[in-house]
Design an enzyme around this catalytic site. Structure first.
Site, PDB file in Angstrom:
ATOM      1  N   GLU A  99       2.223   1.857  -3.432  1.00 30.95           N
ATOM      2  CA  GLU A  99       1.208   2.436  -4.332  1.00 30.95           C
ATOM      3  C   GLU A  99       1.107   3.952  -4.127  1.00 30.95           C
ATOM      4  O   GLU A  99       1.016   4.722  -5.077  1.00 30.95           O
ATOM      5  CB  GLU A  99      -0.135   1.745  -4.082  1.00 30.95           C
ATOM      6  CG  GLU A  99      -1.327   2.365  -4.781  1.00 30.95           C
ATOM      7  CD  GLU A  99      -2.404   2.774  -3.790  1.00 30.95           C
ATOM      8  OE1 GLU A  99      -2.786   3.960  -3.804  1.00 30.95           O
ATOM      9  OE2 GLU A  99      -2.863   1.914  -3.020  1.00 30.95           O
ATOM     10  N   HIS A 100       1.167   4.412  -2.875  1.00 31.84           N
ATOM     11  CA  HIS A 100       1.179   5.852  -2.605  1.00 31.84           C
ATOM     12  C   HIS A 100       2.427   6.505  -3.196  1.00 31.84           C
ATOM     13  O   HIS A 100       2.365   7.574  -3.790  1.00 31.84           O
ATOM     14  CB  HIS A 100       1.180   6.113  -1.088  1.00 31.84           C
ATOM     15  CG  HIS A 100      -0.181   6.131  -0.473  1.00 31.84           C
ATOM     16  ND1 HIS A 100      -0.667   7.201   0.233  1.00 31.84           N
ATOM     17  CD2 HIS A 100      -1.175   5.212  -0.455  1.00 31.84           C
ATOM     18  CE1 HIS A 100      -1.885   6.939   0.670  1.00 31.84           C
ATOM     19  NE2 HIS A 100      -2.221   5.724   0.267  1.00 31.84           N
ATOM     20  N   GLU A 109      -4.192   7.875   7.744  1.00 30.79           N
ATOM     21  CA  GLU A 109      -5.173   6.975   7.111  1.00 30.79           C
ATOM     22  C   GLU A 109      -5.476   5.789   8.031  1.00 30.79           C
ATOM     23  O   GLU A 109      -6.634   5.400   8.210  1.00 30.79           O
ATOM     24  CB  GLU A 109      -4.621   6.486   5.762  1.00 30.79           C
ATOM     25  CG  GLU A 109      -5.632   5.772   4.903  1.00 30.79           C
ATOM     26  CD  GLU A 109      -5.074   5.324   3.539  1.00 30.79           C
ATOM     27  OE1 GLU A 109      -5.826   4.698   2.782  1.00 30.79           O
ATOM     28  OE2 GLU A 109      -3.878   5.584   3.257  1.00 30.79           O
ATOM     29  N   HIS A 159       0.831  -1.209   0.000  1.00 26.81           N
ATOM     30  CA  HIS A 159       0.000   0.000   0.000  1.00 26.81           C
ATOM     31  C   HIS A 159       0.867   1.262   0.000  1.00 26.81           C
ATOM     32  O   HIS A 159       0.586   2.220  -0.720  1.00 26.81           O
ATOM     33  CB  HIS A 159      -0.910  -0.029   1.233  1.00 26.81           C
ATOM     34  CG  HIS A 159      -1.693   1.225   1.438  1.00 26.81           C
ATOM     35  ND1 HIS A 159      -1.359   2.149   2.399  1.00 26.81           N
ATOM     36  CD2 HIS A 159      -2.773   1.727   0.783  1.00 26.81           C
ATOM     37  CE1 HIS A 159      -2.217   3.152   2.343  1.00 26.81           C
ATOM     38  NE2 HIS A 159      -3.077   2.934   1.365  1.00 26.81           N
TER      39      HIS A 159
END
Length: 401
Positions: A33-34, A110, A30
Site C-alpha cells: 500500500e505504501h 512506523e 501494508h
C-alpha cells in the site's frame, strides 16, 4: 452515490488485507500500500503527490486486517484526475528498487512508533494471544525482520495475486453525473488484471494472557471474549450491548469505574467484527496501583450485565447508533466508505432506512441474547502492558468470568 456536496470522494476498496498474508510475509500488504504511491509506468512518486495537491485534493490509503483502500477527495471539476491517478496506481505500479529501500526505512520507523505507544501495543498483544499463530493475530505493519527482507518480487506477487477485478469495488460520492463518471471509470479500469476472489481464513479464537512488564506511567489493560462476526443477524444488538457496557460517559463502565470509584481516566468497551469472528471486551489505562481493583470492578460490571439491562439503556443505545450512522453520512468520504464496506461485507446494498429499521427493532431480550452468547462458555483473553503486569502471571485466566 449521488450526494449534494461541494467535494467529491472517489476510492478503490480491495477485499484483501493483512489476513491474506502467508507466514513468511507478515507486513507485505501494508508495504505494498505504501509502495503504490511510489511510482507507476506513467508517474514517479513526486508526480503522484503533486498532481493531486496542485488542485487542492487529498490522496491517501490504508491497510486493514480484511480490507485495503485507496482514495482521493477533491473538487468535483477534478474528478477525471482522481480516476486517472487511482487507476494508474492499481494497474501500472512499478515498485522502483530505490523507493523500496527508502520506504523500508519509513515503515521501520512506523513500527518503532507503534511499539513505543502502549495503547497500540496492548491491543496488538491482545490480538496475538486471541488468534495465536494466525494471520489475524499478526500486526498489520509486520515485524522489523520481515520488512527488512521484503523483495520487489514479494510485493509484486501479492500485487498480482490480490489486486484484481474480482476483489475490487470502486466507489464515488458527490454531486456527479452518474452515467458520465461510470463510462470514465470503465474506460480507465478496463485493463485491470482478472483474477480470483481472495478468500479469508476461518479464524479460531484461543484463550490466554499476555503480560508485558514495562516501566511507564500507566498500566494498560485489554480484556476480551469472542464476539459476533460482521454478517451476524444480531450485529446491531451486539453494537448496542457495547454502548450500554462502555460506550460513552453514561455507560456502566464509565459511570462505575471512573466516576464512582475514580480508578482510571480512560475506560471503554471494545468491539470488533471480522468475517468469521468478533471481539467484545474493554480497555483501560490506570495507575499501576489500581490495576487489580480496576480489573475486578470491570469484570464485575460485565457479569452484572446479565438480566439487568433496562429498556431505558436500550433506547439510549438505539439513539446513539442512529445518530452515529446519520452523522457519518454527512461527509462524502464517510458516506462512501460506509456504503462500500457494507457492500464488501454483505455483497448487497443495505440502505440507511433498512439499517435504522433494524436498530429500531432492538429490544432488551435481543441484547440479552447476544450477551448470553458471549458469556456462555467464555474463553477469556487478557493483555496487560506496564508496571505490575507480572503480578498476574500466576492468575488462572479462566476464573475471571
Amino acid at each position: 452515490n449521488k450526494f449534494n456536496s461541494n467535494t467529491l470522494s472517489f476510492g478503490m476498496w480491495l477485499n484483501v488485507g493483512s489476513v491474506n498474508e502467508k507466514n513468511n510475509q507478515f507486513g507485505v500488504a501494508h508495504m505494498l500500500e505504501h509502495m503504490a504511491f511510489k511510482g507507476t509506468e506513467l508517474r514517479n512518486a513526486s508526480q503522484i503527490a503533486r498532481e493531486i495537491e496542485d488542485v487542492g485534493g487529498d490522496i491517501n490509503a490504508y491497510t486493514g486486517k480484511e480490507i485495503t483502500a485507496y482514495y482521493v477527495k477533491l473538487l468535483p471539476e477534478n474528478y477525471l484526475l482522481g480516476i486517472d491517478i487511482l487507476s494508474d496506481i492499481l494497474i501500472n505500479s512499478t515498485f522502483p528498487a530505490g523507493e523500496i529501500e527508502r520506504e523500508r526505512g519509513v515503515i521501520l520507523s512506523e513500527i518503532g512508533m507503534y511499539n513505543d505507544d502502549p495503547y497500540d501495543k496492548v491491543f496488538e498483544n491482545f490480538m496475538k494471544t486471541a488468534f495465536k499463530g494466525q494471520s489475524l493475530g499478526e500486526s498489520i505493519l509486520g515485524s522489523k525482520d520481515a520488512v527488512k527482507n521484503f523483495t520487489k518480487n514479494d510485493l509484486n506477487n501479492f500485487f498480482q495475486e490480490h489486486y484484481n477485478s474480482e476483489n475490487l469495488i470502486i466507489g464515488v460520492c458527490g454531486n456527479i453525473d452518474e452515467n458520465k463518471i461510470e463510462k470514465e471509470i470503465e474506460e480507465k479500469f478496463k485493463f485491470l488484471r482478472k483474477g480470483k476472489n481472495s478468500l479469508k481464513p476461518k479464524y479460531k479464537w484461543k484463550n490466554g494472557k499476555n503480560l508485558q512488564e514495562k516501566d511507564i506511567e500507566q498500566s494498560h489493560v485489554v480484556f476480551g471474549l469472542e464476539g459476533l462476526n460482521s454478517t451476524h443477524k444480531d450485529r446491531f444488538a451486539f453494537r448496542a450491548l457495547a454502548i450500554i457496557f462502555g460506550g460513552g460517559m453514561s455507560s456502566r463502565l464509565f459511570q462505575k469505574i471512573r466516576e464512582n470509584k475514580g480508578l482510571c481516566y480512560s475506560i471503554y468497551s471494545t468491539l470488533q467484527m471480522y468475517s468469521s469472528t468478533g471481539v467484545f471486551g474493554f480497555y483501560s489505562g490506570c495507575s499501576p496501583n489500581d490495576l487489580d481493583n480496576l480489573l475486578d470492578a470491570s469484570l464485575l460490571e460485565l457479569k452484572q450485565l446479565r438480566d439487568t439491562i433496562s429498556s431505558d439503556e436500550v433506547e439510549k443505545a438505539k439513539s446513539q447508533l442512529k445518530a452515529g450512522l446519520l452523522m457519518a453520512k454527512d461527509s462524502s468520504m464517510n458516506r462512501l466508505e460506509i456504503d462500500v464496506r457494507t457492500f464488501l461485507t454483505h455483497r448487497k446494498n443495505i440502505s440507511t432506512a433498512d439499517a435504522i429499521d433494524q436498530i429500531e427493532n432492538l429490544n432488551v431480550s435481543k441484547i440479552e441474547n447476544v450477551l448470553s452468547k458471549i458469556l456462555d462458555n467464555p474463553q477469556p483473553v487478557l493483555s496487560i502492558l506496564g508496571p505490575n503486569s507480572n503480578d498476574f502471571k500466576n492468575m488462572d485466566i479462566n476464573t475471571l468470568i
